[in-house]
Design a protein around this motif. Structure first.
Motif, PDB file in Angstrom:
ATOM      1  N   LEU A   1       0.835  -1.518  -0.060  1.00 61.52           N
ATOM      2  CA  LEU A   1       0.388  -0.174   0.331  1.00 61.52           C
ATOM      3  C   LEU A   1       0.654   1.257   0.012  1.00 61.52           C
ATOM      4  O   LEU A   1       0.605   2.122  -0.875  1.00 61.52           O
ATOM      5  CB  LEU A   1      -0.407   0.096   1.347  1.00 61.52           C
ATOM      6  N   ALA A   2       2.048   1.366   1.010  1.00 63.43           N
ATOM      7  CA  ALA A   2       3.207   2.524   0.826  1.00 63.43           C
ATOM      8  C   ALA A   2       3.478   2.664  -0.886  1.00 63.43           C
ATOM      9  O   ALA A   2       3.287   3.764  -0.887  1.00 63.43           O
ATOM     10  CB  ALA A   2       4.007   2.101   1.719  1.00 63.43           C
ATOM     11  N   GLY A   3       4.074   1.696  -1.297  1.00 64.10           N
ATOM     12  CA  GLY A   3       4.767   2.008  -2.062  1.00 64.10           C
ATOM     13  C   GLY A   3       3.697   2.257  -3.073  1.00 64.10           C
ATOM     14  O   GLY A   3       3.921   2.615  -4.613  1.00 64.10           O
ATOM     15  N   PHE A   4       2.327   1.558  -3.571  1.00 64.84           N
ATOM     16  CA  PHE A   4       1.416   1.368  -3.741  1.00 64.84           C
ATOM     17  C   PHE A   4       1.510   3.035  -4.408  1.00 64.84           C
ATOM     18  O   PHE A   4       0.517   3.719  -5.720  1.00 64.84           O
ATOM     19  CB  PHE A   4      -0.107   0.818  -4.022  1.00 64.84           C
ATOM     20  N   MET A   5       0.706   3.292  -3.437  1.00 61.38           N
ATOM     21  CA  MET A   5       0.392   5.308  -2.950  1.00 61.38           C
ATOM     22  C   MET A   5       1.091   5.829  -5.102  1.00 61.38           C
ATOM     23  O   MET A   5       0.982   6.771  -5.873  1.00 61.38           O
ATOM     24  CB  MET A   5       0.544   6.233  -2.406  1.00 61.38           C
ATOM     25  N   THR A   6       3.145   5.597  -5.237  1.00 56.67           N
ATOM     26  CA  THR A   6       3.902   6.718  -5.911  1.00 56.67           C
ATOM     27  C   THR A   6       3.542   5.784  -7.532  1.00 56.67           C
ATOM     28  O   THR A   6       3.625   6.405  -8.100  1.00 56.67           O
ATOM     29  CB  THR A   6       5.018   6.387  -5.847  1.00 56.67           C
ATOM     30  N   THR A   7       2.819   4.739  -7.572  1.00 60.47           N
ATOM     31  CA  THR A   7       3.728   3.756  -8.788  1.00 60.47           C
ATOM     32  C   THR A   7       2.634   4.776  -9.419  1.00 60.47           C
ATOM     33  O   THR A   7       1.282   4.751  -8.813  1.00 60.47           O
ATOM     34  CB  THR A   7       2.988   2.460  -9.040  1.00 60.47           C
ATOM     35  N   PRO A   8       2.626   4.753 -11.003  1.00 61.53           N
ATOM     36  CA  PRO A   8       1.696   5.234 -11.801  1.00 61.53           C
ATOM     37  C   PRO A   8       0.479   4.253 -12.085  1.00 61.53           C
ATOM     38  O   PRO A   8      -1.199   5.248 -12.179  1.00 61.53           O
ATOM     39  CB  PRO A   8       1.984   4.953 -13.197  1.00 61.53           C
ATOM     40  N   ARG A   9       0.112   2.843 -11.701  1.00 61.90           N
ATOM     41  CA  ARG A   9      -0.204   2.290 -12.135  1.00 61.90           C
ATOM     42  C   ARG A   9      -1.547   2.426 -10.498  1.00 61.90           C
ATOM     43  O   ARG A   9      -2.681   2.581 -10.514  1.00 61.90           O
ATOM     44  CB  ARG A   9      -0.265   1.238 -12.401  1.00 61.90           C
ATOM     45  N   GLY A  10      -0.960   3.298  -9.327  1.00 60.66           N
ATOM     46  CA  GLY A  10      -1.764   3.190  -8.452  1.00 60.66           C
ATOM     47  C   GLY A  10      -2.477   4.583  -8.514  1.00 60.66           C
ATOM     48  O   GLY A  10      -3.511   4.850  -8.512  1.00 60.66           O
ATOM     49  N   GLY A  11      -1.618   5.156  -7.705  1.00 57.24           N
ATOM     50  CA  GLY A  11      -1.837   6.059  -7.246  1.00 57.24           C
ATOM     51  C   GLY A  11      -2.854   6.826  -6.501  1.00 57.24           C
ATOM     52  O   GLY A  11      -3.302   5.697  -5.151  1.00 57.24           O
ATOM     53  N   TYR A  12      -3.831   8.094  -5.803  1.00 53.36           N
ATOM     54  CA  TYR A  12      -3.853   8.138  -4.560  1.00 53.36           C
ATOM     55  C   TYR A  12      -6.018   7.392  -4.808  1.00 53.36           C
ATOM     56  O   TYR A  12      -5.844   6.913  -3.513  1.00 53.36           O
ATOM     57  CB  TYR A  12      -4.782   9.742  -4.451  1.00 53.36           C
ATOM     58  N   SER A  13      -6.377   7.311  -5.410  1.00 52.30           N
ATOM     59  CA  SER A  13      -7.494   6.707  -5.774  1.00 52.30           C
ATOM     60  C   SER A  13      -7.619   5.227  -5.396  1.00 52.30           C
ATOM     61  O   SER A  13      -8.321   4.598  -4.376  1.00 52.30           O
ATOM     62  CB  SER A  13      -8.142   7.258  -6.947  1.00 52.30           C
TER      63      SER A  13
END
Lengths: 335, 416
Positions: B316-328
């Protein structure tokens, strides 16, 4: 010493009886091993000490390692044969670390940044916890659900919108960013503190509260006279945890308080940038006096870490005495 | 309480019913019908039960139907108590509404929308996604179900272990031993270490906290046991050190609770011949029961939010910054995860919840009984009413037949 006086015949008889029984007999061994009503037996005491020391060692190990490393000189660090005892205790490590961290100012700031919200939290969570523990009202279960949900929600996703709210309210970049949430029961890990208080209040026998209300105690009186004295343990626990968690919180402190304008520095934030600040310090001091040629190494880092933990240890060592005192208070309120 | 208020009015109920019955007797003249009526009256033994339980006479009208009257369920005292409850939680309530609600709703909103955060423009909404966002998140983080399952298994295994270990340690620390203060200070170390920079310092050195070299133990286990047993046992051994470190907070909470127990209780129990074992089950455990639930909840929350040992949080912590993840999508993941953990906590609470007070239980039982009785009464009263009508009709018919003489059928009813 008092003067020896002549023993009466009766006392002599008692003494003699004691002597007769002083030989080792089965009863005595049993009592020694298994204990009596007043005293723990040898087996129990031995086991207790053994377990406590064994697990205590697990907890102590990294700290001891850290302390021993913190006294090492560079030669000791590089010497593979020295693992525990340094060849000589280099106390200058601590001196350098103290200076590099700007320790005394950081300590003052840390005490303030951790201490003020902690004291507020102890009071506010105590009040809120009482509301949840003692009274029934519409939506109580929902409120507790939200309380726990706020605790469960990963901080990573909440931090950005929370920062937006705080900055809109003008709380950031000052101590208010910690004080206002603490006042409103939203401080660091406040849900667990509210739950701790709730559990302690629940231990109060209901009959005691009823008896008090029959005797004419109102809600506030029974809160101050019954609930608070019996929650001394909870208060100490909350005080300790809250202090430690505020003290160790580097991310939020950096974000809300020490980030932009570095009016405050806490010990933990200065520890997190220890390497760079140490280099700066070493350079400045070596410019003044050419004798010190210190560069950052493990020993300095460990010294800094020990210094950051030390105030907490001292605080706890003082506070754990009040643990015992809370028995006496609670004894009065018991049935 | 309500029962006491209502008992004097129970007579009224019987009176009402009597009135209905007297109406029935007026119409009933023949003894045969009397018998029938008596049979019906027997059904009314409910009355007697009601007299015990008490029932609001206003709730049922003369016909036995439930009157649509708004019954005041809360007494004055209860309302006052509720008011005091709101008063005490007021700080938290204000805080939740002003500081917590907005971020929570924002993340929830983000989780249903595709959000882009631009440094210049701030947050802007691309489009509404709805539950598709969650689906997509799951399709990106395909390991989520397995990670979650392993986390839940880990929680169910380690929560009891941590709590029992903490309780044992707290009881040992609570004994009258020499050097108690030093021991207590040592056992406070985990609280400081786990949350602080020491953890980082130690783990940066050796990867994880290790005190005892486990290789010899693992080798022994591997030699002695078949592989499918040995693997989980070894993993437990490896976890033990971690469990010790995670137990610091719980030990302290238990210790504080244990110290609250009045020592005279133990003395009294000992004088009565209670053993230490009995004292534990009869005195210690009931007193610290709320703490067990508290510590279990804390352990669940701590383990589920721990970044070092929890794969989901790390992701989750890393997901925020990946392009596929993002805030939403991170919000969607976070909310999904939190709801599952919340349900898990609910289950833990159900298992460990204090059993309700025996009086509360009795009151609830009584209330249920009262409700059922009221329903029965209404039903039978309706039945009675129906029967009465039927009977009156029958009576009229018979009368008419009598008047019309011995004619079986037909004949004018009033041809006299």
């Amino acid at each position: 010493m008092t003067k020896k006086r002549k023993l009466t015949a009766e006392e002599k008889e008692i003494l003699a009886r004691g002597k007769r029984k002083s030989g080792i007999n089965k009863e005595k061994v049993r009592k020694f091993l298994l204990g009596s009503r007043e005293k723990y037996g040898f087996i129990k005491t031995f086991l207790a000490y053994a377990v406590l020391i064994a697990i205590g060692f697990v907890f102590m190990y990294p700290i001891l390692k850290m302390i021993s490393t913190s006294f090492m000189s560079l030669d000791d660090l590089l010497n593979g044969s020295i693992t525990w005892l340094p060849s000589k205790f280099q106390t200058s490590n601590y001196k350098d670390a103290l200076n590099a961290m700007d320790y005394w100012k950081a300590l003052k700031d840390s005490l303030m940044i951790a201490g003020i919200p902690t004291l507020i939290q102890v009071v506010v969570c105590g009040v809120v916890g009482y509301g949840f523990a003692r009274f029934n009202f519409f939506g109580k279960k929902l409120c507790i659900g939200i309380l726990i949900l706020a605790f469960v929600l990963p901080q990573q996703i909440l931090i950005t919108p929370t920062y937006v709210v705080y900055s809109q309210l003008g709380l950031t970049n000052s101590l208010l960013a910690y004080i206002v949430p603490a006042l409103l029961g939203q401080g660091i890990k406040a849900p667990i503190f509210i739950l701790i208080y709730m559990s302690f209040y629940r231990q109060i026998p209901q009959s005691l509260v009823e008896a008090a209300s029959i005797d004419g105690a109102g809600y506030f009186k029974s809160f101050f006279k019954i609930a608070i004295p019996s929650a001394t343990g909870a208060m100490i626990v909350v005080l300790l945890f809250s202090f430690v968690w505020y003290w160790n919180e580097s991310y939020l402190t950096n974000l809300y308080i020490t980030g932009r304008r570095s009016e405050y520095t806490t010990i933990i934030t200065s520890l997190s940038k220890f390497d760079s600040s140490f280099d700066a310090y070493a350079n400045s001091s070596s410019a003044g006096s050419s004798s010190s040629s210190a560069s950052i190494n493990e020993a300095y880092r460990m010294a800094g870490t020990v210094l950051s933990v030390l105030p907490l240890m001292i605080l706890y060592f003082i506070m754990q005495r009040y643990f015992v005192e809370s028995i006496d208070n609670a004894g009065i309120t018991g049935e | 309480m309500t029962n006491d208020n209502l008992t004097p009015e129970v007579n009224e109920v019987t009176q009402t019913v009597d009135r209905v019955e007297s109406a029935a007797t007026e119409t009933a003249a023949t003894p045969a019908k009397d018998l029938k009526k008596k049979k019906k009256k027997k059904k009314y033994t409910v009355e007697e039960i009601l007299a015990e339980g008490g029932i609001d006479p206003n709730a049922v009208d003369d016909n036995g139907r439930k009157r649509k009257v708004k019954v005041r369920t809360k007494s004055k005292l209860k309302r006052r108590e509720a008011r005091m409850g709101y008063f005490f939680i007021l700080p938290w309530l204000i805080g939740t509404l002003s500081l917590l609600a907005a971020p929570m709703i924002t993340t929830l909103y983000w989780s249903f929308n595709d959000i882009k955060v631009m440094p210049a423009k701030g947050v802007w909404n691309r489009q509404y996604m709805g539950l598709a966002q969650y689906k997509e998140t799951l399709s990106i983080y395909q390991d989520f179900p397995t990670d979650l399952a392993s986390l839940l298994v880990r929680l169910t295994l380690s929560v009891p272990v941590v709590v029992v270990f903490a309780l044992l340690m707290a009881m040992l620390l609570n004994m009258k031993l020499k050097g108690k203060g030093i021991f207590r200070t040592i056992y406070f170390l985990p609280v400081i270490v786990v949350s602080g920079p020491v953890m980082a310092q130690i783990s940066s050195e050796s990867g994880r906290i290790d005190a005892v070299d486990l290789t010899t133990i693992t080798a022994m286990i591997q030699g002695a046991l078949p592989r499918f047993i040995a693997t989980p046992v070894i993993s437990i051994f490896e976890q033990i050190i971690m469990i010790l470190w995670y137990g610091g907070v719980q030990i302290l909470i238990f210790l504080a609770a244990l110290q609250k127990i009045n020592p005279s209780l133990y003395e009294a129990a000992k004088i009565d011949g209670g053993s230490g074992w009995e004292c534990f089950w009869k005195i210690t455990l009931p007193t610290i029961r709320p703490m067990i639930l508290l510590n279990a909840i804390y352990t669940v929350v701590f383990l589920s939010a721990d970044e070092t040992s929890n794969a989901i949080i790390t992701y989750l912590a890393g997901f925020m910054t990946t392009p596929r993840g993002g805030y939403s999508r991170t919000s969607a993941l976070g909310w999904m995860y939190s709801i599952i953990i919340l349900v898990f906590i609910g289950l833990v609470a159900l298992v460990l919840m204090e059993k309700r007070d025996i009086y509360a239980k009795q009151a609830a039982k009584r209330k249920k009984f009262e409700k059922r009785t009221r329903k029965n009464l209404a039903k039978s009263q309706k039945h009675l009413e129906k029967n009465n009508k039927k009977y009156a009709k029958h009576l009229a018919k018979q009368e008419a037949r009598k008047k019309s003489g011995k004619k079986l059928k037909g004949g004018e009813p009033f041809d006299d």
